[in-house]
Design a protein around this motif. Structure first.
Motif, PDB file in Angstrom:
ATOM      1  N   VAL A  74      22.567  -9.553  85.287  1.00 40.06           N
ATOM      2  CA  VAL A  74      22.834 -10.897  84.755  1.00 40.06           C
ATOM      3  C   VAL A  74      21.723 -11.308  83.791  1.00 40.06           C
ATOM      4  N   GLY A  75      22.104 -11.500  82.543  1.00 41.89           N
ATOM      5  CA  GLY A  75      21.145 -11.900  81.526  1.00 41.89           C
ATOM      6  C   GLY A  75      20.221 -10.785  81.065  1.00 41.89           C
ATOM      7  N   LYS A  76      20.498  -9.553  81.469  1.00 43.59           N
ATOM      8  CA  LYS A  76      19.660  -8.398  81.103  1.00 43.59           C
ATOM      9  C   LYS A  76      20.306  -7.638  79.952  1.00 43.59           C
ATOM     10  N   ARG A  77      19.482  -7.062  79.119  1.00 43.26           N
ATOM     11  CA  ARG A  77      19.968  -6.296  77.974  1.00 43.26           C
ATOM     12  C   ARG A  77      20.395  -4.893  78.392  1.00 43.26           C
ATOM     13  N   ALA A  78      21.438  -4.392  77.758  1.00 44.78           N
ATOM     14  CA  ALA A  78      21.916  -3.031  78.014  1.00 44.78           C
ATOM     15  C   ALA A  78      20.911  -2.041  77.452  1.00 44.78           C
ATOM     16  N   LEU A  79      20.606  -0.995  78.198  1.00 45.73           N
ATOM     17  CA  LEU A  79      19.649   0.010  77.732  1.00 45.73           C
ATOM     18  C   LEU A  79      20.160   0.739  76.493  1.00 45.73           C
ATOM     19  N   THR A  80      21.435   1.072  76.488  1.00 43.01           N
ATOM     20  CA  THR A  80      21.992   1.829  75.360  1.00 43.01           C
ATOM     21  C   THR A  80      22.419   0.944  74.196  1.00 43.01           C
ATOM     22  N   ARG A  81      22.543  -0.351  74.450  1.00 40.75           N
ATOM     23  CA  ARG A  81      22.906  -1.313  73.406  1.00 40.75           C
ATOM     24  C   ARG A  81      22.070  -2.577  73.612  1.00 40.75           C
ATOM     25  N   PRO A  82      20.771  -2.528  73.280  1.00 44.26           N
ATOM     26  CA  PRO A  82      19.892  -3.666  73.532  1.00 44.26           C
ATOM     27  C   PRO A  82      20.280  -4.945  72.792  1.00 44.26           C
ATOM     28  N   ASP A  83      21.218  -4.845  71.869  1.00 45.35           N
ATOM     29  CA  ASP A  83      21.711  -6.030  71.185  1.00 45.35           C
ATOM     30  C   ASP A  83      22.737  -6.789  72.034  1.00 45.35           C
ATOM     31  N   ARG A  84      23.076  -6.244  73.206  1.00 40.87           N
ATOM     32  CA  ARG A  84      24.090  -6.863  74.071  1.00 40.87           C
ATOM     33  C   ARG A  84      23.537  -7.106  75.469  1.00 40.87           C
ATOM     34  N   LEU A  85      23.979  -8.206  76.089  1.00 45.23           N
ATOM     35  CA  LEU A  85      23.624  -8.492  77.473  1.00 45.23           C
ATOM     36  C   LEU A  85      24.631  -7.810  78.382  1.00 45.23           C
ATOM     37  N   LEU A  86      24.146  -7.279  79.501  1.00 41.07           N
ATOM     38  CA  LEU A  86      25.054  -6.643  80.457  1.00 41.07           C
ATOM     39  C   LEU A  86      26.060  -7.662  80.978  1.00 41.07           C
ATOM     40  N   ILE A  87      25.569  -8.798  81.434  1.00 37.45           N
ATOM     41  CA  ILE A  87      26.425  -9.907  81.843  1.00 37.45           C
ATOM     42  C   ILE A  87      25.897 -11.165  81.172  1.00 37.45           C
ATOM     43  N   LYS A  88      26.728 -11.773  80.372  1.00 36.11           N
ATOM     44  CA  LYS A  88      26.392 -13.033  79.713  1.00 36.11           C
ATOM     45  C   LYS A  88      27.254 -14.106  80.352  1.00 36.11           C
ATOM     46  N   PRO A  89      26.661 -14.936  81.226  1.00 38.59           N
ATOM     47  CA  PRO A  89      27.435 -15.964  81.913  1.00 38.59           C
ATOM     48  C   PRO A  89      28.284 -16.792  80.961  1.00 38.59           C
ATOM     49  N   LYS A  90      29.514 -17.022  81.374  1.00 37.72           N
ATOM     50  CA  LYS A  90      30.514 -17.815  80.658  1.00 37.72           C
ATOM     51  C   LYS A  90      31.130 -17.067  79.483  1.00 37.72           C
ATOM     52  N   ALA A  91      30.681 -15.822  79.217  1.00 33.67           N
ATOM     53  CA  ALA A  91      31.152 -15.095  78.035  1.00 33.67           C
ATOM     54  C   ALA A  91      31.576 -13.667  78.388  1.00 33.67           C
ATOM     55  N   PRO A  92      32.743 -13.503  79.015  1.00 32.45           N
ATOM     56  CA  PRO A  92      33.161 -12.152  79.405  1.00 32.45           C
ATOM     57  C   PRO A  92      33.339 -11.201  78.221  1.00 32.45           C
ATOM     58  N   ASP A  93      33.803 -11.692  77.085  1.00 29.00           N
ATOM     59  CA  ASP A  93      34.006 -10.815  75.935  1.00 29.00           C
ATOM     60  C   ASP A  93      32.691 -10.338  75.322  1.00 29.00           C
ATOM     61  N   GLU A  94      31.598 -11.026  75.624  1.00 27.84           N
ATOM     62  CA  GLU A  94      30.278 -10.654  75.121  1.00 27.84           C
ATOM     63  C   GLU A  94      29.444  -9.933  76.182  1.00 27.84           C
ATOM     64  N   SER A  95      29.993  -9.688  77.353  1.00 34.74           N
ATOM     65  CA  SER A  95      29.294  -9.027  78.449  1.00 34.74           C
ATOM     66  C   SER A  95      29.543  -7.525  78.399  1.00 34.74           C
ATOM     67  N   TYR A  96      28.469  -6.746  78.249  1.00 27.83           N
ATOM     68  CA  TYR A  96      28.592  -5.312  78.036  1.00 27.83           C
ATOM     69  C   TYR A  96      29.198  -4.577  79.233  1.00 27.83           C
ATOM     70  N   VAL A  97      28.957  -5.042  80.441  1.00 26.65           N
ATOM     71  CA  VAL A  97      29.574  -4.406  81.618  1.00 26.65           C
ATOM     72  C   VAL A  97      31.093  -4.463  81.481  1.00 26.65           C
TER      73      VAL A  97
END
Length: 145
Positions: A74-97
């Motif tokens: 939650v709120g952490k950056r993806a290792l392979t895509r640091p431009d994206r958050l793994l889970i971005k609260p309230k934003a499922p389309d922007e959550s890398y998981v």
């Protein structure tokens, strides 16, 4: 079955990776339809936190096992895509998981769990439509713990 599903997230700071920008904090609904412990962690347990995948061995660098998963995504950056958050609260389309399990164009690597759709690898279970709905609902509802 969406009411029986959920995703994770800590809403403080708007889920922007801990920065103190001008985004308002995510406010979950008064009654959650999905909870992390009841709905989301079980999805991780059967589909992700398996030996050699996203377990304590951290072969992938991401531990989704019980007691580690929430803080790690939650709120952490993806290792392979640091431009994206793994889970971005309230934003499922922007959550890398969610992007990784849905196979969104532009993901790094393969669709997760490995082998899905089709026979999943390493004893994992492919996510059902109810699992996917639970993850999206959980994130939409601020990915609370």
């Amino acid at each position: 079955m969406v009411a029986a599903c959920a995703l994770l997230a800590g809403c403080a700071g708007g889920g922007d990776g801990g920065s103190s920008g001008s985004k308002p904090a995510c406010t979950p609904p008064a009654t959650l339809t999905v909870t992390f412990a009841t709905n989301i962690q079980p999805i991780f347990d059967r589909s992700c936190a398996l030996s050699g995948c996203h377990d304590a061995s951290r072969v992938s660098g991401l531990d989704l096992s019980l007691g580690k998963s929430y803080a790690g995504i939650v709120g952490k950056r993806a290792l392979t895509r640091p431009d994206r958050l793994l889970i971005k609260p309230k934003a499922p389309d922007e959550s890398y998981v969610i992007q990784k399990v849905e196979g969104t164009p532009g993901i790094s690597g393969q669709l997760m769990p490995l082998g899905c759709p089709g026979p999943a690898q390493a004893g994992a279970q492919c996510l059902s439509s109810d699992d996917m709905a639970a993850l999206r609902t959980w994130v939409t509802e601020c990915a609370t713990k």
